[in-house]
Write a protein that holds these residues in place. Sequence first.
Motif, PDB file in Angstrom:
ATOM      1  N   UNK A  16       0.844  -1.192   0.000  1.00 28.17           N
ATOM      2  CA  UNK A  16       0.000   0.000   0.000  1.00 28.17           C
ATOM      3  C   UNK A  16       0.875   1.236   0.000  1.00 28.17           C
ATOM      4  N   UNK A  84     -11.168  -3.891   6.119  1.00 22.42           N
ATOM      5  CA  UNK A  84     -12.539  -3.386   6.115  1.00 22.42           C
ATOM      6  C   UNK A  84     -12.913  -2.716   4.796  1.00 22.42           C
ATOM      7  N   UNK A  85     -12.020  -2.778   3.805  1.00 20.90           N
ATOM      8  CA  UNK A  85     -12.291  -2.270   2.452  1.00 20.90           C
ATOM      9  C   UNK A  85     -12.513  -0.759   2.409  1.00 20.90           C
ATOM     10  N   UNK A  86     -11.957  -0.063   3.376  1.00 20.65           N
ATOM     11  CA  UNK A  86     -12.037   1.397   3.340  1.00 20.65           C
ATOM     12  C   UNK A  86     -10.986   1.930   2.372  1.00 20.65           C
ATOM     13  N   UNK A  87      -9.799   1.323   2.384  1.00 18.91           N
ATOM     14  CA  UNK A  87      -8.790   1.664   1.383  1.00 18.91           C
ATOM     15  C   UNK A  87      -8.450   0.405   0.585  1.00 18.91           C
ATOM     16  N   UNK A  88      -7.857   0.605  -0.581  1.00 16.19           N
ATOM     17  CA  UNK A  88      -7.557  -0.504  -1.465  1.00 16.19           C
ATOM     18  C   UNK A  88      -6.051  -0.676  -1.591  1.00 16.19           C
ATOM     19  N   UNK A 105     -12.159   3.416  15.546  1.00 18.52           N
ATOM     20  CA  UNK A 105     -12.621   4.761  15.893  1.00 18.52           C
ATOM     21  C   UNK A 105     -14.123   4.814  16.000  1.00 18.52           C
ATOM     22  N   UNK A 108     -17.718   6.928  14.270  1.00 18.75           N
ATOM     23  CA  UNK A 108     -17.712   7.595  12.977  1.00 18.75           C
ATOM     24  C   UNK A 108     -19.103   7.392  12.414  1.00 18.75           C
ATOM     25  N   UNK A 126     -25.261   1.838   9.259  1.00 19.40           N
ATOM     26  CA  UNK A 126     -23.931   2.081   8.703  1.00 19.40           C
ATOM     27  C   UNK A 126     -23.075   0.822   8.819  1.00 19.40           C
ATOM     28  N   UNK A 127     -23.237   0.108   9.919  1.00 16.10           N
ATOM     29  CA  UNK A 127     -22.458  -1.113  10.107  1.00 16.10           C
ATOM     30  C   UNK A 127     -23.087  -2.317   9.415  1.00 16.10           C
TER      31      UNK A 127
ATOM     32  N   UNK B  14     -29.234   1.177   4.537  1.00 15.90           N
ATOM     33  CA  UNK B  14     -28.355   2.305   4.860  1.00 15.90           C
ATOM     34  C   UNK B  14     -28.803   3.546   4.087  1.00 15.90           C
ATOM     35  N   UNK B  95     -15.700  11.472   7.634  1.00 15.17           N
ATOM     36  CA  UNK B  95     -15.529  10.599   8.791  1.00 15.17           C
ATOM     37  C   UNK B  95     -16.028   9.183   8.487  1.00 15.17           C
ATOM     38  N   UNK B 101     -16.839   0.702   5.416  1.00 15.52           N
ATOM     39  CA  UNK B 101     -17.111   0.372   4.029  1.00 15.52           C
ATOM     40  C   UNK B 101     -18.613   0.375   3.761  1.00 15.52           C
ATOM     41  N   UNK B 104     -20.052   3.699  -1.998  1.00 12.75           N
ATOM     42  CA  UNK B 104     -19.965   5.149  -1.824  1.00 12.75           C
ATOM     43  C   UNK B 104     -21.056   5.909  -2.558  1.00 12.75           C
TER      44      UNK B 104
END
Lengths: 250, 259
Positions: A16, A84-88, A105, A108, A126-127, B14, B95, B101, B104
Amino acid sequence: MSSNRTGEIIFKKVSKKYNISSVRHALLVELIGNLFNPKKENYLNKKNQIWALKDLTFTINPGEAVGIIGRNGAGKSTILKLISKVVYPTLGSITINGRIGALIELGAGLHPELTGKENIFLYGAILGMTRKEIKRKFDEIVDFAELDKFLDTPIKHYSSGMNARLGFSVAAFTNPDILLIDEVLAVGDISFQNKCFAKMDEIKNSGATLVFVSHNPEYIKRICNKVIWLEKGKVKKIGKPETLLKEYLK
Amino acid sequence: MIQQLKEIFKYRELLLALIERELKVRYKQTLLGASWAIIQPLSLTLIFTFIFAVVTTIPTGNVAYPIFAYTALLSWTILATALNFASFSILNNAALVTKVYFPREILPLASISAHLVDFAISSSILVFLMAIYKVNPTFNLLFILPILAIELIFALGIALLFSSLVVILRDFKFVIPLLTQLWLFATPVVYSANSVPENLKLIYKVNPMVSIIENFRKAILGQPLEWNGLLISLGVSIFTLIIGYLVFKKLERNFADVI
């Protein structure tokens, strides 16, 4: 090779890269560059790039509780973000099987103007929980968070401890196959921390995979049965907590 | 593509939760609450009426100016909110984007959907305006729905495009409001498309909002629609959605890195 085992995490040659250039259009230059040259050559000055992770390969098996240790900047949190697939990943591939619950965190996505109750539903969605699911677990969540008196209060009036309790409680009831935990136990008082540990044990015992990032060796020992030691974005060692932690603390 | 639509469907709860959040939060701690949805287009109508029907007069084809402007503003507001709110939906939810995830595209989608409620509220004023200016409701009113659908396709395409671009390059923070202002006057909101000289019409109609607004107004006023222009707008809208989606998908992987 068995495929599609729920709760499994496979990293194959994962790297990364981050651009730390202060120039705003750096990424744009690179993206446009990549359009014309898919081989991903460098269009930017190398000194403006940081490899947070380099060539990482490991497998986490279903049901394992893995602690990730390493100094600041070793890439621990980046691993959680990748899972968690927030970044690749810039290079390499990651396989994740199962539903992910993240205690990264906490809070959020909580909205200050909304009440505790409204936020439980929002954060649950969201989760990845359905409304039905949240309704079913609502009393348990409130009970665990010890917030029943403040349900109709906008959470901007909550203390930071109350916020964290709300976040943890919702996340803890998502029934994840893989639970990611990033140094969240620092918030809340001792009694709530103990409750969190008990909940994590419960999730672990239900067969879920745990990935735990912490600077605190005591916490790692308490929860994990395997440790990945990172150094400068690379795996230094993988092993049992007792032996590896001793070596790490030297 | 189908895979990605499935993913959005999987997260429909969501989407609903985010729409609910937006609606609950937007008018919290305001005295006038949801009436702001009416006050905004109404006050614009008043000032435009003052300029274009009192200070100077522009041809509207015998339609009273307030209803002429208000009908167009209703429709215009959908694109304007896509530009001014949905375009910033990724940025304003940094945030979330850096920690959790979910597909988007749900963020701009939720923003546009929530503003449809404002559209519904401000549409209610039309009933009064039509009564005051004696515009009889006709069968044409039904055509509002397909016209609205075309505009939503276009607005979503624009929102996807700009919401991803502004994350990568903050210049778009300034480009978007400027574009909104210029676009308002490049679209027949305060004037009629008939006033545009013939030799400019071809280039004028490249803007898909021209046919959308003109036909929206015609549908309400009970005038015959211009189907050709509407079909071209549909084509341009679908094309915009595809381009917007492709750009969004291309840039999406970098959102959490650069936001």
